[in-house]
Design a protein around this motif. Sequence first.
Motif, PDB file in Angstrom:
ATOM      1  N   TYR A  33       0.841  -1.184   0.000  1.00 31.09           N
ATOM      2  CA  TYR A  33       0.000   0.000   0.000  1.00 31.09           C
ATOM      3  C   TYR A  33       0.880   1.239   0.000  1.00 31.09           C
ATOM      4  CZ  TYR A  33      -3.263  -3.593   1.242  1.00 31.09           C
ATOM      5  OH  TYR A  33      -4.002  -4.746   1.220  1.00 31.09           O
ATOM      6  N   PHE A  35       0.935   5.559   0.375  1.00 27.59           N
ATOM      7  CA  PHE A  35       0.235   6.670   1.016  1.00 27.59           C
ATOM      8  C   PHE A  35       0.945   7.985   0.707  1.00 27.59           C
ATOM      9  CE2 PHE A  35      -2.313   4.080   4.005  1.00 27.59           C
ATOM     10  CZ  PHE A  35      -1.632   2.876   3.943  1.00 27.59           C
ATOM     11  N   TYR A  37       1.117  11.847   2.627  1.00 22.88           N
ATOM     12  CA  TYR A  37       0.771  12.679   3.766  1.00 22.88           C
ATOM     13  C   TYR A  37       1.264  14.104   3.506  1.00 22.88           C
ATOM     14  CZ  TYR A  37      -0.517   8.874   6.957  1.00 22.88           C
ATOM     15  OH  TYR A  37      -1.151   7.819   7.572  1.00 22.88           O
ATOM     16  N   PHE A  47      -3.184  12.821   6.521  1.00 19.09           N
ATOM     17  CA  PHE A  47      -3.342  11.786   5.502  1.00 19.09           C
ATOM     18  C   PHE A  47      -4.047  12.373   4.271  1.00 19.09           C
ATOM     19  CE2 PHE A  47      -4.426   7.864   3.541  1.00 19.09           C
ATOM     20  CZ  PHE A  47      -5.782   7.873   3.246  1.00 19.09           C
ATOM     21  N   ARG A  50      -4.448   6.855  -0.050  1.00 17.26           N
ATOM     22  CA  ARG A  50      -3.771   5.559  -0.055  1.00 17.26           C
ATOM     23  C   ARG A  50      -4.136   4.835  -1.348  1.00 17.26           C
ATOM     24  NH1 ARG A  50      -7.349   4.333   4.296  1.00 17.26           N
ATOM     25  NH2 ARG A  50      -9.319   3.602   3.449  1.00 17.26           N
ATOM     26  N   ASN A  52      -3.701   0.710  -3.121  1.00 15.71           N
ATOM     27  CA  ASN A  52      -3.190  -0.645  -2.983  1.00 15.71           C
ATOM     28  C   ASN A  52      -2.568  -1.080  -4.300  1.00 15.71           C
ATOM     29  OD1 ASN A  52      -4.936  -2.482  -4.613  1.00 15.71           O
ATOM     30  ND2 ASN A  52      -6.537  -1.596  -3.332  1.00 15.71           N
ATOM     31  N   PHE A  91       4.979  13.846   2.208  1.00 20.32           N
ATOM     32  CA  PHE A  91       5.646  12.566   2.411  1.00 20.32           C
ATOM     33  C   PHE A  91       4.911  11.453   1.684  1.00 20.32           C
ATOM     34  CE2 PHE A  91       8.788  13.575   5.600  1.00 20.32           C
ATOM     35  CZ  PHE A  91       8.275  14.698   6.243  1.00 20.32           C
ATOM     36  N   SER A  95       3.629   0.698   2.786  1.00 19.54           N
ATOM     37  CA  SER A  95       3.320  -0.301   3.804  1.00 19.54           C
ATOM     38  C   SER A  95       3.270  -1.659   3.118  1.00 19.54           C
ATOM     39  CB  SER A  95       1.984   0.024   4.467  1.00 19.54           C
ATOM     40  OG  SER A  95       1.708  -0.908   5.483  1.00 19.54           O
ATOM     41  N   GLU A  96       4.088  -2.567   3.574  1.00 19.77           N
ATOM     42  CA  GLU A  96       4.145  -3.889   2.963  1.00 19.77           C
ATOM     43  C   GLU A  96       3.214  -4.840   3.687  1.00 19.77           C
ATOM     44  OE1 GLU A  96       8.623  -4.094   1.217  1.00 19.77           O
ATOM     45  OE2 GLU A  96       8.433  -4.214   3.404  1.00 19.77           O
ATOM     46  N   PHE A 102       4.984   1.662   8.372  1.00 18.82           N
ATOM     47  CA  PHE A 102       5.184   2.531   7.232  1.00 18.82           C
ATOM     48  C   PHE A 102       6.664   2.825   7.024  1.00 18.82           C
ATOM     49  CE2 PHE A 102       0.900   2.683   7.045  1.00 18.82           C
ATOM     50  CZ  PHE A 102       0.232   3.887   6.812  1.00 18.82           C
TER      51      PHE A 102
ATOM     52  N   TYR B  35       7.204   7.988  16.533  1.00 18.26           N
ATOM     53  CA  TYR B  35       8.162   8.428  15.526  1.00 18.26           C
ATOM     54  C   TYR B  35       8.976   9.597  16.077  1.00 18.26           C
ATOM     55  CZ  TYR B  35       5.435   6.044  11.820  1.00 18.26           C
ATOM     56  OH  TYR B  35       4.788   5.129  11.032  1.00 18.26           O
ATOM     57  N   SER B 103      -1.931  -4.474   5.441  1.00 20.26           N
ATOM     58  CA  SER B 103      -1.873  -3.215   6.181  1.00 20.26           C
ATOM     59  C   SER B 103      -2.401  -2.053   5.352  1.00 20.26           C
ATOM     60  CB  SER B 103      -0.447  -2.971   6.620  1.00 20.26           C
ATOM     61  OG  SER B 103       0.451  -3.257   5.557  1.00 20.26           O
ATOM     62  N   GLN B 107      -2.391   5.697   9.122  1.00 21.97           N
ATOM     63  CA  GLN B 107      -2.061   6.068  10.488  1.00 21.97           C
ATOM     64  C   GLN B 107      -2.502   7.510  10.709  1.00 21.97           C
ATOM     65  OE1 GLN B 107       2.089   5.282  11.329  1.00 21.97           O
ATOM     66  NE2 GLN B 107       1.960   3.194  10.566  1.00 21.97           N
TER      67      GLN B 107
END
Lengths: 114, 118
Positions: A33, A35, A37, A47, A50, A52, A91, A95-96, A102, B35, B103, B107
């Motif tokens: 996935y 993402f 930000y 956020f 996202r 996939n 950013f 995510s694996e 992340f 973090y 996942s 977040q």
Amino acid sequence: AQKVTQAQTEISVVEKEDVTLDCVYETRDTTYYLFWYKQPPSGELVFLIRRNSFDEQNEISGRYSWNFQKSTSSFNFTITASQVVDSAVYFCALSENNFNKFYFGSGTKLNVKP
Amino acid sequence: DAGVIQSPRHEVTEMGQEVTLRCKPISGHNSLFWYRQTMMRGLELLIYFNNNVPIDDSGMPEDRFSAKMPNASFSTLKIQPSEPRDSAVYFCASSDAVLGAPSYNEQFFGPGTRLTVL
């Protein structure tokens, strides 16, 4: 090796210009996935989107659009007609398929000047 | 619903002092992440918890750092003794990810704690 590379450290544009932020990722998983930000000057990470690994359809949300290409392992972000409020650090993250851990890129600072 | 809450927002301390950062995740989220963000190293994952259990603390820089999650609504990150190189913004994030499952979930980040060690 970096799992997520954002080669552009800082970009400056003038308001109303279009700008593309690059993101290149590396993974051996077939399910993963991606993402984006945004971190405005206030500091909080927000956020944006996202994606996939099975959905390569590009997405548009207002002035924002995302181009996901598995062939080049890229997930680029374009802002059309940029505005001063778009000034922030952006950013990209990966995510694996192991947990919600992340891997963040180093970020691209976008300066939009009036 | 409130987002992730962190306290304090700013902390200034002297080298050698103990520092405790606090985090309240979003209600219902079962995963919590700490973090650290610096100019030099960017965003670094220090540790993450699932159902209050530490899953991966490989990012914790050294023994001076410790993290706990005594219950689903509270976590702490402690630095003892603190050093000037610990100066950074520390973020807490939470999600409703499931251990071992794909996942997909984003977040949610707190506002961060800006730590300055003199």
